[in-house]
Write a protein that holds these residues in place. Structure first.
Motif, PDB file in Angstrom:
ATOM      1  N   SER A  31       0.838  -1.208   0.000  1.00  0.00           N
ATOM      2  CA  SER A  31       0.000   0.000   0.000  1.00  0.00           C
ATOM      3  C   SER A  31       0.866   1.249   0.000  1.00  0.00           C
ATOM      4  N   SER A  32       1.889   1.251   0.829  1.00  0.00           N
ATOM      5  CA  SER A  32       2.784   2.404   0.915  1.00  0.00           C
ATOM      6  C   SER A  32       3.527   2.617  -0.401  1.00  0.00           C
ATOM      7  N   THR A  33       3.939   1.525  -1.056  1.00  0.00           N
ATOM      8  CA  THR A  33       4.658   1.628  -2.331  1.00  0.00           C
ATOM      9  C   THR A  33       3.776   2.237  -3.404  1.00  0.00           C
ATOM     10  N   ILE A  34       2.532   1.758  -3.459  1.00  0.00           N
ATOM     11  CA  ILE A  34       1.611   2.272  -4.482  1.00  0.00           C
ATOM     12  C   ILE A  34       1.368   3.763  -4.279  1.00  0.00           C
ATOM     13  N   VAL A  35       1.141   4.170  -3.025  1.00  0.00           N
ATOM     14  CA  VAL A  35       0.903   5.588  -2.730  1.00  0.00           C
ATOM     15  C   VAL A  35       2.136   6.424  -3.048  1.00  0.00           C
ATOM     16  N   THR A  36       3.311   5.916  -2.714  1.00  0.00           N
ATOM     17  CA  THR A  36       4.551   6.652  -2.959  1.00  0.00           C
ATOM     18  C   THR A  36       4.787   6.842  -4.450  1.00  0.00           C
ATOM     19  N   ILE A  37       4.579   5.754  -5.256  1.00  0.00           N
ATOM     20  CA  ILE A  37       4.764   5.875  -6.705  1.00  0.00           C
ATOM     21  C   ILE A  37       3.779   6.876  -7.279  1.00  0.00           C
ATOM     22  N   HIS A  38       2.510   6.852  -6.801  1.00  0.00           N
ATOM     23  CA  HIS A  38       1.504   7.785  -7.291  1.00  0.00           C
ATOM     24  C   HIS A  38       1.902   9.228  -7.030  1.00  0.00           C
ATOM     25  N   LYS A  39       2.423   9.485  -5.818  1.00  0.00           N
ATOM     26  CA  LYS A  39       2.826  10.855  -5.471  1.00  0.00           C
ATOM     27  C   LYS A  39       4.053  11.281  -6.246  1.00  0.00           C
ATOM     28  N   ALA A  40       4.872  10.291  -6.651  1.00  0.00           N
ATOM     29  CA  ALA A  40       6.098  10.641  -7.355  1.00  0.00           C
ATOM     30  C   ALA A  40       5.852  11.035  -8.804  1.00  0.00           C
ATOM     31  N   ILE A  41       4.692  10.665  -9.352  1.00  0.00           N
ATOM     32  CA  ILE A  41       4.389  10.982 -10.756  1.00  0.00           C
ATOM     33  C   ILE A  41       3.856  12.400 -10.833  1.00  0.00           C
ATOM     34  N   PRO A  42       4.391  13.214 -11.731  1.00  0.00           N
ATOM     35  CA  PRO A  42       3.933  14.607 -11.857  1.00  0.00           C
ATOM     36  C   PRO A  42       2.465  14.649 -12.289  1.00  0.00           C
ATOM     37  N   THR A  43       1.728  15.586 -11.722  1.00  0.00           N
ATOM     38  CA  THR A  43       0.312  15.745 -12.036  1.00  0.00           C
ATOM     39  C   THR A  43       0.150  16.686 -13.206  1.00  0.00           C
ATOM     40  N   VAL A  44      -0.636  16.240 -14.225  1.00  0.00           N
ATOM     41  CA  VAL A  44      -0.916  17.061 -15.402  1.00  0.00           C
ATOM     42  C   VAL A  44      -2.283  17.691 -15.213  1.00  0.00           C
ATOM     43  N   VAL A  45      -2.295  19.010 -15.156  1.00  0.00           N
ATOM     44  CA  VAL A  45      -3.559  19.735 -14.940  1.00  0.00           C
ATOM     45  C   VAL A  45      -4.116  20.160 -16.292  1.00  0.00           C
ATOM     46  N   GLU A  46      -5.331  19.733 -16.605  1.00  0.00           N
ATOM     47  CA  GLU A  46      -5.961  20.119 -17.855  1.00  0.00           C
ATOM     48  C   GLU A  46      -6.589  21.490 -17.715  1.00  0.00           C
ATOM     49  N   GLU A  47      -6.480  22.262 -18.759  1.00  0.00           N
ATOM     50  CA  GLU A  47      -7.040  23.596 -18.754  1.00  0.00           C
ATOM     51  C   GLU A  47      -8.564  23.567 -18.687  1.00  0.00           C
ATOM     52  N   THR A  48      -9.135  22.552 -19.291  1.00  0.00           N
ATOM     53  CA  THR A  48     -10.601  22.435 -19.266  1.00  0.00           C
ATOM     54  C   THR A  48     -10.981  20.965 -19.232  1.00  0.00           C
ATOM     55  N   ASP A  49     -12.110  20.655 -18.608  1.00  0.00           N
ATOM     56  CA  ASP A  49     -12.562  19.264 -18.590  1.00  0.00           C
ATOM     57  C   ASP A  49     -13.704  19.042 -19.562  1.00  0.00           C
ATOM     58  N   GLU A  50     -13.804  19.867 -20.597  1.00  0.00           N
ATOM     59  CA  GLU A  50     -14.796  19.647 -21.638  1.00  0.00           C
ATOM     60  C   GLU A  50     -14.508  18.344 -22.395  1.00  0.00           C
ATOM     61  N   LEU A  51     -13.188  18.109 -22.615  1.00  0.00           N
ATOM     62  CA  LEU A  51     -12.810  16.876 -23.310  1.00  0.00           C
ATOM     63  C   LEU A  51     -13.218  15.644 -22.519  1.00  0.00           C
ATOM     64  N   GLU A  52     -12.999  15.693 -21.190  1.00  0.00           N
ATOM     65  CA  GLU A  52     -13.362  14.556 -20.341  1.00  0.00           C
ATOM     66  C   GLU A  52     -14.888  14.345 -20.343  1.00  0.00           C
ATOM     67  N   ALA A  53     -15.619  15.486 -20.322  1.00  0.00           N
ATOM     68  CA  ALA A  53     -17.086  15.375 -20.355  1.00  0.00           C
ATOM     69  C   ALA A  53     -17.551  14.760 -21.668  1.00  0.00           C
ATOM     70  N   TRP A  54     -16.908  15.175 -22.770  1.00  0.00           N
ATOM     71  CA  TRP A  54     -17.269  14.613 -24.078  1.00  0.00           C
ATOM     72  C   TRP A  54     -16.953  13.121 -24.133  1.00  0.00           C
ATOM     73  N   ASN A  55     -15.764  12.769 -23.574  1.00  0.00           N
ATOM     74  CA  ASN A  55     -15.383  11.341 -23.537  1.00  0.00           C
ATOM     75  C   ASN A  55     -16.375  10.533 -22.704  1.00  0.00           C
ATOM     76  N   GLU A  56     -16.791  11.114 -21.578  1.00  0.00           N
ATOM     77  CA  GLU A  56     -17.755  10.417 -20.720  1.00  0.00           C
ATOM     78  C   GLU A  56     -19.084  10.223 -21.450  1.00  0.00           C
ATOM     79  N   GLN A  57     -19.487  11.240 -22.185  1.00  0.00           N
ATOM     80  CA  GLN A  57     -20.730  11.151 -22.954  1.00  0.00           C
ATOM     81  C   GLN A  57     -20.642  10.060 -24.015  1.00  0.00           C
ATOM     82  N   GLN A  58     -19.493  10.008 -24.691  1.00  0.00           N
ATOM     83  CA  GLN A  58     -19.300   8.976 -25.709  1.00  0.00           C
ATOM     84  C   GLN A  58     -19.298   7.580 -25.098  1.00  0.00           C
TER      85      GLN A  58
END
Length: 542
Positions: A288-315
């Protein structure tokens, strides 16, 4: 000299035309219902082909038994002996008509015999008497719809069973959850693993196998390295390489903890090592600790808008709805296909068991079958009266429109009754005639007149045979039978008919019964046989 030549010629013709078939019977008087033993003998050579009749009736007598043919050799001849057991369930004097035996395809006739059937006297003083029982209803073959109903019922049950199975199979299974990220999936799977309590039940190997699969799958999805296919040492080395290349902040301790759990799992799976309970708990925490540590170590990509995600969800939602709709259509089509297949197989089975003609006649319908199995009528027609049983009441016909004027001129009285026509599947005409003057009726002339009438209607290729006929009460007449091709000039089509004609001369008049049906129609033959066997005429002495 001439006398000797005549004698020689007589002997030669006698030997050439010697009767090949002889007839005998064990007794000419018998009780009602008792069996007469009728014997037919045919004297032939070993090259001759002999066919004895397979009739159910010989005149008014019913055939009870048809015994096997006995063979006796005398000199260069073979004597074939065929015995029949015949009876009659009515009293009176009856005639066994001449019976045709086919020898090399040509008929040779037996002698006609007179027999008498007498009643059995019952002593009502000694014999115990009982009330007459009610008439029992006999099921006929017209219950074909029961077979079809049974088939459809079985098909319905099969379709229902199939639908229920499919319904339970396609019941909303616990749909595999859709995870938005690898970390969410790994965390959820770890929680599910704990609820299974595998290692508490002694399934330590299974527990470690699932535990390491969760972390390997997470690493493969998150960091995109072949973690599931790598050995422990290969996986740790690849993690170090990727961490340096992508600048992931993975501490040495994190990698050592992961390596320690993976090695422990290898020992459990391959060396059958059984860790202690606290060691298992520690390994779970390390993963559990390894998984959390690896997740925190990966850089977070912030999307400017979530319109694309909404469209993907709709599809994705549309795709899910389309998939469910398609699955429903497939289930409906499959169910219909199963029902149709079951019905088809049932029909094939019925055809195999009962035959195609039976299925066709009962499902599609057959005009003469309905006549044969319907309610019959026994009635008397004309003068001198003809009593006859028919599938339908015969309607009066206008004889003046049918007979030529010259023929009608000599008649004192003419009555005709009929059903159907020569262009239909079945036809019967009953006619009686009385002449103005005493006339010697010539059956050959009458039959010739019938032939000309048929030819005028469009009959062709009329084949004709003639023999004696006796009613149940022993009234003699003539029976003519054969085939013809009847051409319908209006519809421009033709059909081959089989016909029988019965002719009698009673009370100075003529009685005639004409029956025809399409050749090869088994129901038409049944109707004809039943009608012929029912014919009764008024005797001259009555």
């Amino acid at each position: 000299m001439k006398f000797k030549l005549y004698l020689l010629f007589f002997l030669i013709t006698t030997s050439l035309f010697a009767q090949k078939v002889t007839t005998s019977i064990d007794t000419t008087r018998n009780k009602i219902g008792a069996e007469f033993k009728l014997t037919l003998k045919a004297s032939v050579s070993n090259k001759d082909k002999v066919v004895f009749p397979k009739s159910k009736n010989f005149g008014a007598l019913e055939v009870l038994n048809s015994y096997k043919i006995d063979t006796v050799k005398t000199n260069d001849k073979w004597e074939l002996i065929k015995k029949y057991g015949v009876t009659q369930f009515d009293t009176g004097k009856f005639t066994i008509p001449r019976i045709p035996i086919l020898i090399n395809g040509k008929p040779s006739y037996s002698d006609s015999l007179k027999v008498e059937v007498f009643n059995v006297k019952v002593d009502t003083l000694k014999q115990k008497m009982y009330d007459v029982k009610d008439v029992a209803q006999v099921e006929t073959s017209s219950n074909w719809w029961k077979y079809l109903l049974g088939i459809l019922l079985l098909a319905g049950i099969a379709a229902m069973v199939y639908w229920l199975i499919k319904k339970y199979q396609n019941q909303p299974k616990e749909e595999e959850p859709v995870y938005t990220s690898p970390i969410e999936k790994a965390t959820s799977l770890l929680q599910q693993l704990e609820t299974k309590e595998l290692w508490q039940k002694g399934e330590v190997k299974g527990y470690y196998s699932e535990l390491t699969d969760i972390v390997r799958n997470y690493i493969e999805e998150e960091i995109e390295i072949p973690a599931m296919e790598s050995t422990t040492s290969e996986l740790i080395a690849e993690l170090r390489r990727v961490a340096n290349q992508k600048k992931l902040k993975l501490s040495k301790e994190t990698l050592e903890n992961l390596e320690k759990v993976l090695m422990q799992a290898d020992l459990v799976k391959f060396a059958k090592v059984k860790p202690l309970d606290f060691e298992i708990e520690e390994d779970k925490k390390r993963i559990s600790s390894t998984i959390v540590t690896i997740h925190k170590a990966i850089p977070t990509v912030v999307e400017e808008t979530d319109e694309l995600e909404a469209w993907n969800e709709q599809q994705r939602e549309l795709a899910r709805i389309q998939k469910l709709k398609k699955q429903k259509q497939v289930r409906i089509i499959t169910t219909i296909g199963v029902v149709v297949t079951i019905i088809f197989i049932s029909l094939l089975t019925l055809i195999y068991v009962k035959g195609w003609d039976y299925v066709k006649d009962n499902l599609i319908g057959h005009p003469t079958k309905e006549l044969a199995e319907g309610e019959w009528v026994f009635s008397e027609y004309g003068n001198p009266g003809v009593k006859i049983e028919t599938p339908k009441v015969l309607k009066r016909m206008d004889a003046s429109k049918i007979l030529p004027k010259d023929a009608y001129a000599v008649l004192k009285e003419m009555e005709m009754f009929g059903y159907g026509s020569m262009f239909e599947s079945f036809n019967i005409v009953v006619s009686t005639a009385k002449f103005k003057q005493e006339t010697e009726v010539n059956f050959d002339t009458v039959l010739e007149g019938n032939t000309k009438t048929w030819e005028a209607l469009g009959a062709q290729n009329i084949l004709f045979k003639q023999e004696e006929f006796n009613t149940v009460k022993g009234i003699s007449g003539v029976k003519a039978y054969g085939t013809m091709v009847m051409l319908d000039k209006i519809q421009n089509k033709s059909q081959k008919l089989y016909y029988e004609i019965l002719l009698f001369k009673q009370e100075g008049g003529l009685q005639e019964i004409v029956i025809s049906y399409r050749e090869g129609d088994e129901y038409g033959k049944k109707i004809l046989d039943r009608i012929i066997n029912s014919v009764e005429l008024k005797n001259d002495s009555e």
